[in-house]
Scaffold this motif. Structure first.
Motif, PDB file in Angstrom:
ATOM      1  N   ALA A 139       0.838  -1.200   0.000  1.00 29.61           N
ATOM      2  CA  ALA A 139       0.000   0.000   0.000  1.00 29.61           C
ATOM      3  C   ALA A 139       0.873   1.249   0.000  1.00 29.61           C
ATOM      4  O   ALA A 139       0.585   2.235  -0.714  1.00 29.61           O
ATOM      5  CB  ALA A 139      -0.926  -0.006   1.210  1.00 29.61           C
ATOM      6  N   ILE A 145       1.271   4.273  -2.993  1.00 29.82           N
ATOM      7  CA  ILE A 145       1.200   5.712  -2.723  1.00 29.82           C
ATOM      8  C   ILE A 145       2.452   6.413  -3.237  1.00 29.82           C
ATOM      9  O   ILE A 145       2.385   7.471  -3.880  1.00 29.82           O
ATOM     10  CB  ILE A 145       1.019   5.958  -1.216  1.00 29.82           C
ATOM     11  CG1 ILE A 145      -0.359   5.457  -0.760  1.00 29.82           C
ATOM     12  CG2 ILE A 145       1.187   7.440  -0.881  1.00 29.82           C
ATOM     13  CD1 ILE A 145      -0.548   5.463   0.742  1.00 29.82           C
ATOM     14  N   SER A 161      -2.210   5.356  -8.582  1.00 28.44           N
ATOM     15  CA  SER A 161      -1.712   4.046  -8.151  1.00 28.44           C
ATOM     16  C   SER A 161      -2.203   3.835  -6.725  1.00 28.44           C
ATOM     17  O   SER A 161      -1.938   4.663  -5.859  1.00 28.44           O
ATOM     18  CB  SER A 161      -0.178   3.997  -8.206  1.00 28.44           C
ATOM     19  OG  SER A 161       0.317   2.830  -7.581  1.00 28.44           O
ATOM     20  N   GLN A 162      -2.923   2.751  -6.496  1.00 21.94           N
ATOM     21  CA  GLN A 162      -3.437   2.491  -5.152  1.00 21.94           C
ATOM     22  C   GLN A 162      -3.638   0.998  -4.939  1.00 21.94           C
ATOM     23  O   GLN A 162      -3.808   0.237  -5.895  1.00 21.94           O
ATOM     24  CB  GLN A 162      -4.765   3.235  -4.930  1.00 21.94           C
ATOM     25  CG  GLN A 162      -5.887   2.868  -5.874  1.00 21.94           C
ATOM     26  CD  GLN A 162      -7.067   3.810  -5.781  1.00 21.94           C
ATOM     27  OE1 GLN A 162      -7.108   4.831  -6.478  1.00 21.94           O
ATOM     28  NE2 GLN A 162      -8.034   3.475  -4.917  1.00 21.94           N
ATOM     29  N   GLY A 222      -4.586   1.255 -11.047  1.00 23.22           N
ATOM     30  CA  GLY A 222      -4.483   2.668 -11.370  1.00 23.22           C
ATOM     31  C   GLY A 222      -4.119   2.888 -12.826  1.00 23.22           C
ATOM     32  O   GLY A 222      -4.310   2.005 -13.678  1.00 23.22           O
ATOM     33  N   SER A 280     -10.350   1.278  -8.088  1.00 24.38           N
ATOM     34  CA  SER A 280      -9.525   2.480  -7.992  1.00 24.38           C
ATOM     35  C   SER A 280     -10.384   3.682  -8.357  1.00 24.38           C
ATOM     36  O   SER A 280     -11.524   3.531  -8.814  1.00 24.38           O
ATOM     37  CB  SER A 280      -8.319   2.400  -8.934  1.00 24.38           C
ATOM     38  OG  SER A 280      -8.682   2.729 -10.264  1.00 24.38           O
TER      39      SER A 280
END
Length: 313
Positions: free
Chosen positions: A143, A147, A157-158, A172, A203
């Protein structure tokens, strides 16, 4: 019979030929498949049973196909008066779980998941994205990597799916996901691999789809479930129709908290699970989450009989 928890698979579990033995040997399932074809106005069951694979892989077909397969299996299982303590479904599978719990009528659910698939497919065309599985790193680390990749590239992006310890999916924009993959490899990930999907599911790129889906959900006939449904987005049990609606609305843009969902079910004393639908993906994830729990995968008449026999012992 032993008390059970139900698990319903999502996209990625599909394969051409799923449901063939059910349709060939059980008239009620064959009728259900025909009902779905008539409602949708095209041969969904033909795509399920005969392909081609490219057609089944289209999100707008994949989602109703998996839902239909799970619904056919549940129609058979429900006759046995199972002691169901809770259920969870992975992404799309949450709709199958709601149908099993009586919160969502079969026809209503089929219409919604077909629309869901179409909206997600369209969102993927309008804002192309990607997803990647990161293996061998702690979920919190992944995670954080997602980030960091977003900050470095200014592309989305996640973390999208917390599937099992050491198995997390990022989602993402392509540039953001590719950077996350690079960072994961440099951090010691065992593998970082792109997934064959048509969009950045779970997302913020799915926000247009989520907005349109929310309109349809607002008009949907949803009732209180007969057993708790553990929501993907919160990993907490749902008991009321109003809760269900709001969780489904946020599901497309929020991560699937699968590990926490399974842990909640096990904390309630559930140690026997049934995976109801194509494949054995969720049984594999369960083994990684807690090896003390047992999952029997049901995908055809033979596996159904085997699972029921195991529950009787």
């Amino acid at each position: 019979m032993k008390p059970v928890g139900l698990l319903f698979p999502g996209q990625g579990s599909q394969f051409v030929g799923m449901g063939r033995e059910l349709a060939d040997t059980i008239p009620e399932v064959r009728s259900l498949f025909a009902e779905a074809d008539a409602q949708l106005g095209f041969g969904l069951s033909t795509i399920m049973l005969e392909g081609p694979d490219a057609a089944l892989m289209e999100t707008r077909n994949t989602q109703p196909a998996i839902y239909l397969h799970s619904a056919g299996l549940w129609m058979l299982l429900d006759r046995y008066g199972l002691d169901v303590r809770a259920a969870a479904g992975h992404s799309l599978g949450e709709y199958s779980a709601l149908h099993a719990a009586g919160a969502l009528d079969f026809r209503e659910g089929l219409e919604i998941v077909r629309l869901r698939g179409e909206l997600m497919y369209r969102a993927g065309l309008e804002r192309p994205g990607a997803m990647a599985a990161i293996l061998g790193l702690d979920s919190d680390e992944v995670a954080g990597i997602a980030i960091r990749a977003a900050e470095e590239t200014n592309f989305v992006s996640q973390a999208a799916n917390f599937n099992a310890p050491g198995q997390t999916v990022v989602s993402g924009e392509v540039e953001g996901v590719e950077r996350a993959m690079e960072l994961a490899r440099s951090s010691g990930a065992r593998r970082a691999v792109r997934l064959p999907v048509s969009g950045a599911f779970h997302s913020e790129l799915m926000e247009p789809a989520a907005t349109e889906l929310a309109e349809r959900l607002a008009a949907a006939r949803i009732t209180d479930p007969s057993f708790p449904i553990v929501a993907n987005s919160s990993a907490s049990p749902l008991f009321r129709a109003s809760e269900i609606r709001s969780r489904l609305e946020e599901q497309l843009t929020q991560p699937v908290r699968w590990v926490e969902s399974i842990e909640w079910m096990i904390a309630q004393g559930i140690t026997d699970f049934l995976e109801v639908g194509p494949g054995k993906v969720l049984a594999g994830l369960l083994r990684k989450i807690d090896r003390r729990a047992l999952c029997r995968s049901i995908f055809d008449p033979a596996s159904l009989d085997t699972a029921l026999e195991g529950l009787r012992q």
